[in-house]
Design an enzyme around this catalytic site. Structure first.
Site, PDB file in Angstrom:
ATOM      1  N   GLU A   1       0.859  -1.195   0.000  1.00  0.00           N
ATOM      2  CA  GLU A   1       0.000   0.000   0.000  1.00  0.00           C
ATOM      3  C   GLU A   1       0.892   1.240   0.000  1.00  0.00           C
ATOM      4  OE1 GLU A   1      -3.481   0.724  -0.249  1.00  0.00           O
ATOM      5  OE2 GLU A   1      -2.408   2.598  -0.530  1.00  0.00           O
TER       6      GLU A   1
ATOM      7  N   ARG B   1      -0.408   4.504   0.050  1.00  0.00           N
ATOM      8  CA  ARG B   1      -0.970   5.578   0.873  1.00  0.00           C
ATOM      9  C   ARG B   1      -0.354   5.549   2.260  1.00  0.00           C
ATOM     10  NH1 ARG B   1      -6.263   7.671  -0.696  1.00  0.00           N
ATOM     11  NH2 ARG B   1      -7.078   6.200  -2.215  1.00  0.00           N
TER      12      ARG B   1
ATOM     13  N   ARG C   1     -16.387   5.859 -12.304  1.00  0.00           N
ATOM     14  CA  ARG C   1     -14.992   5.581 -11.948  1.00  0.00           C
ATOM     15  C   ARG C   1     -14.415   4.594 -12.957  1.00  0.00           C
ATOM     16  NH1 ARG C   1     -13.512   7.146  -6.864  1.00  0.00           N
ATOM     17  NH2 ARG C   1     -11.914   5.530  -6.745  1.00  0.00           N
TER      18      ARG C   1
ATOM     19  N   HIS D   1     -42.681  -6.622  15.972  1.00  0.00           N
ATOM     20  CA  HIS D   1     -43.466  -5.401  15.845  1.00  0.00           C
ATOM     21  C   HIS D   1     -43.118  -4.468  16.996  1.00  0.00           C
ATOM     22  CE1 HIS D   1     -46.829  -2.763  14.985  1.00  0.00           C
ATOM     23  NE2 HIS D   1     -47.160  -2.808  16.271  1.00  0.00           N
TER      24      HIS D   1
HETATM   25  P1  NAI Z   1     -22.343   6.308 -11.576  1.00  0.00           P
HETATM   26  O1  NAI Z   1     -21.923   5.478 -12.721  1.00  0.00           O
HETATM   27  O2  NAI Z   1     -23.156   5.720 -10.474  1.00  0.00           O
HETATM   28  O3  NAI Z   1     -23.186   7.581 -12.134  1.00  0.00           O
HETATM   29  C1  NAI Z   1     -22.641   8.484 -13.069  1.00  0.00           C
HETATM   30  C2  NAI Z   1     -23.742   9.306 -13.694  1.00  0.00           C
HETATM   31  O4  NAI Z   1     -23.153  10.340 -14.486  1.00  0.00           O
HETATM   32  C3  NAI Z   1     -24.627   8.489 -14.633  1.00  0.00           C
HETATM   33  O5  NAI Z   1     -25.969   8.662 -14.250  1.00  0.00           O
HETATM   34  C4  NAI Z   1     -24.326   9.076 -16.014  1.00  0.00           C
HETATM   35  O6  NAI Z   1     -25.431   9.049 -16.879  1.00  0.00           O
HETATM   36  C5  NAI Z   1     -23.917  10.514 -15.664  1.00  0.00           C
HETATM   37  N1  NAI Z   1     -23.091  11.186 -16.681  1.00  0.00           N
HETATM   38  C6  NAI Z   1     -22.010  10.676 -17.316  1.00  0.00           C
HETATM   39  N2  NAI Z   1     -21.497  11.583 -18.192  1.00  0.00           N
HETATM   40  C7  NAI Z   1     -22.271  12.703 -18.102  1.00  0.00           C
HETATM   41  C8  NAI Z   1     -22.259  13.987 -18.749  1.00  0.00           C
HETATM   42  N3  NAI Z   1     -21.354  14.333 -19.667  1.00  0.00           N
HETATM   43  N4  NAI Z   1     -23.219  14.899 -18.412  1.00  0.00           N
HETATM   44  C9  NAI Z   1     -24.157  14.580 -17.485  1.00  0.00           C
HETATM   45  N5  NAI Z   1     -24.208  13.394 -16.846  1.00  0.00           N
HETATM   46  C10 NAI Z   1     -23.271  12.462 -17.134  1.00  0.00           C
HETATM   47  O7  NAI Z   1     -21.001   6.957 -11.034  1.00  0.00           O
HETATM   48  P2  NAI Z   1     -20.584   7.605  -9.635  1.00  0.00           P
HETATM   49  O8  NAI Z   1     -21.757   8.130  -8.902  1.00  0.00           O
HETATM   50  O9  NAI Z   1     -19.485   8.536  -9.982  1.00  0.00           O
HETATM   51  O10 NAI Z   1     -20.031   6.370  -8.810  1.00  0.00           O
HETATM   52  C11 NAI Z   1     -18.887   5.660  -9.276  1.00  0.00           C
HETATM   53  C12 NAI Z   1     -18.859   4.257  -8.733  1.00  0.00           C
HETATM   54  O11 NAI Z   1     -18.668   4.260  -7.335  1.00  0.00           O
HETATM   55  C13 NAI Z   1     -20.148   3.519  -9.007  1.00  0.00           C
HETATM   56  O12 NAI Z   1     -19.841   2.264  -9.543  1.00  0.00           O
HETATM   57  C14 NAI Z   1     -20.794   3.390  -7.664  1.00  0.00           C
HETATM   58  O13 NAI Z   1     -21.521   2.174  -7.541  1.00  0.00           O
HETATM   59  C15 NAI Z   1     -19.609   3.418  -6.706  1.00  0.00           C
HETATM   60  N6  NAI Z   1     -20.031   4.000  -5.430  1.00  0.00           N
HETATM   61  C16 NAI Z   1     -20.865   3.291  -4.639  1.00  0.00           C
HETATM   62  C17 NAI Z   1     -21.337   3.831  -3.461  1.00  0.00           C
HETATM   63  C18 NAI Z   1     -22.304   3.048  -2.645  1.00  0.00           C
HETATM   64  O14 NAI Z   1     -22.396   1.835  -2.834  1.00  0.00           O
HETATM   65  N7  NAI Z   1     -23.058   3.662  -1.743  1.00  0.00           N
HETATM   66  C19 NAI Z   1     -20.936   5.157  -2.997  1.00  0.00           C
HETATM   67  C20 NAI Z   1     -20.081   5.822  -3.934  1.00  0.00           C
HETATM   68  C21 NAI Z   1     -19.643   5.241  -5.087  1.00  0.00           C
END
Ligand code: NAI
Length: 462
Positions: free
Chosen positions: A33, A35, A269, A441
């Site tokens: 790692e 970091r 990502r 409940h």
């Molecule tokens: P995401 O893939 O969930 O959403 C990205 C959004 O950006 C999509 O709706 C897409 O249509 C939009 N987009 C792309 N290009 C665009 C443009 N030029 N103009 C406007 N809209 C645009 O990606 P996000 O939220 O960045 O997350 C990345 C990864 O991290 C995901 O795979 C997610 O599952 C994971 N993650 C999971 C979390 C959780 O489980 N709670 C928390 C944070 C991240």
């Protein structure tokens, strides 16, 4: 030069869990790692710090909106941003130190520095080369920004910068209505920022159940988030204290601009494989830049495995953890297994949103006959008592066999509730099995049982 049975590259949830499982199975293990602290993106700049900010700002929201009605009178708390960041940091610290403790307990060597693989069986960290019978690549992912946007992590930020802003911005543009955009957008909206989410598609959270999408967007709007849908962001430029975002509406190609103190780029990502030396090793990659693996998580080079965000599948910490454990078991000569059909997804906004398994869209596409059991939290006494009656549980079950195929929840504690359905699915349960299980409940989990009942003779409280 040290010699190991396994060297894991990367100490995120995939890597550190793989390392611990390897050590538990009697393999001499090290983890590389670079970091300063263990835990990867999730613990340092992802899942954990964002949950601390979500929790703190949810408390603020409760104080501002619901306290008075419960008879809790007085001035609403004011925000001490520096203190909130230090609370967030302490959450990170206890967790990253926890991994360090687990490494010591399991006698795992932390090789500090950035690792590369000069040849199969060797891992280079700094100037030192270590021998490894097996290597697990668990180097994770990094934000995928858009062309025409330069991230400075101050005004134009990714999730990393958004967790460290110098002050609460007055206005924020979020590009992308995915998980990151909505979680962090919620945080800043609750802190008083004017948040505008710009999304390319016509619905938020791509791939999710359409009814959940609609309900979720309505709730977020009520919380003050503004949405520009069907809009392709083309450019974002930072000036001294503000940024300008240009986008084009897909329906009529009209061009628009919006200004904000901070722009959060949350457009997905991509796998982080830079510097590992994969090209030279000739490791096969997928078309989408992920490391290709077989069903034992082994790459095209024998003895080199890959797990988590660098391979195919949802970029989720728990998916990486499961793969880490499974790969460790395969290396130890056992039978590692991941059930990709039962990987829950959770969005930690308020209310939470959770899902597992099939959606109606995937079932229709596969031509499968299914039934829907739905129950609103308005019929759940516990939820109503805490102002959380908005939302629902939807269970999808096979029309013939009644076997549970998927579940979609928006409402209180959704991220925890989903797991009883995951367990049921792992055991191949029918909706009736779930419906016949006694649920205490008053709990939110009764809404899950009611949705299961709704797949059969009908829910009671609806
Ligand atoms: P995401 O893939 O969930 O959403 C990205 C959004 O950006 C999509 O709706 C897409 O249509 C939009 N987009 C792309 N290009 C665009 C443009 N030029 N103009 C406007 N809209 C645009 O990606 P996000 O939220 O960045 O997350 C990345 C990864 O991290 C995901 O795979 C997610 O599952 C994971 N993650 C999971 C979390 C959780 O489980 N709670 C928390 C944070 C991240």
């Amino acid at each position: 030069m040290s010699s190991y049975d396994v060297i894991v590259i990367g100490s995120g949830p995939g890597g550190y869990v793989a390392a611990i499982r390897c050590a538990q199975l009697g393999l001499k293990t090290a983890c590389v790692e670079g970091r300063e602290t263990l835990g990867g993106t999730c613990l340092n700049v992802g899942c954990i710090p964002s949950k601390a900010l979500l929790h703190a700002t949810h408390m603020l929201h409760e104080a501002e909106h619901n306290f008075a009605e419960m008879g809790l009178k007085g001035k609403s708390p004011s925000v001490d941003w520096k203190q909130m960041l230090s609370y967030k940091q302490s959450t990170i610290d206890t967790n990253t130190k926890g991994i360090e403790f687990l490494f010591k307990k399991n006698k795992i060597d932390w090789l500090k520095g950035w690792g590369s693989v000069p040849e199969a069986g060797k891992v280079k960290v700094g100037d030192e080369v270590h021998e490894a019978k097996n290597i697990i690549l668990a180097s994770g992912s990094e934000p995928a920004t858009l062309p025409g946007i330069e991230v400075d992590e101050k005004i134009i930020v990714t999730s990393t910068g958004a967790l460290e802003l110098g002050k609460v911005p007055r206005s924020m543009v979020v590009i992308g209505a995915g998980v990151i955009g909505l979680e962090l957008g919620s945080v800043y909206a609750r802190l008083g920022a004017e948040v505008t989410v710009i999304e390319y598609l016509d619905a938020i959270t791509p791939g999710m159940d359409p009814e959940v999408q609609k309900t979720f967007q309505r709730m977020l709007k009520k919380q003050g988030l503004n949405f520009v849908m069907g809009a392709a962001v083309q450019k974002a430029e930072a000036a001294k204290t503000k940024a300008k975002v240009s986008y084009k509406l897909r329906k009529d190609d009209s061009e628009h601009e919006v200004e904000a103190d901070v722009v959060l780029v949350a457009t997905g990502r991509k796998p982080y494989t830079e510097g590992l030396g994969l090209d030279k090793l000739g490791i096969e990659m997928t078309k989408r830049g992920q490391i290709a693996v077989n069903d034992h998580w082994e790459t095209s080079v024998k003895g080199i495995y890959a797990i988590g965000d660098v391979i195919e599948g949802p970029m989720l910490a728990h998916k990486a953890e499961d793969e880490g454990m499974a790969a460790a078991e395969v290396i130890a000569g056992k039978h590692g297994h991941v059930n990709y059909g039962v990987i829950p997804g959770v969005i930690y906004t308020h209310p939470e949103v959770a899902n597992v398994g099939e959606t109606e869209a995937t079932l229709k596409e596969a031509g499968r006959a299914y039934k829907v059991g739905k129950f609103s939290f308005m019929g759940n006494a516990r939820a109503k008592a805490v102002f959380a009656g908005d939302g629902f549980v939807k269970i999808l079950a096979d029309k013939e066999t009644d076997r549970i195929l998927g579940c979609h929840i928006i409402g209180p504690g959704a991220g925890d509730l989903i797991h009883e359905v995951c367990v049921a699915m792992e055991f191949g349960a029918s909706a009736q099995d779930l419906a016949m299980t006694c649920h205490a409940h008053p709990t939110y989990s009764e809404a899950v049982r009611e949705a299961a009942l709704a797949c059969g003779a009908g829910a009671i409280h609806m």
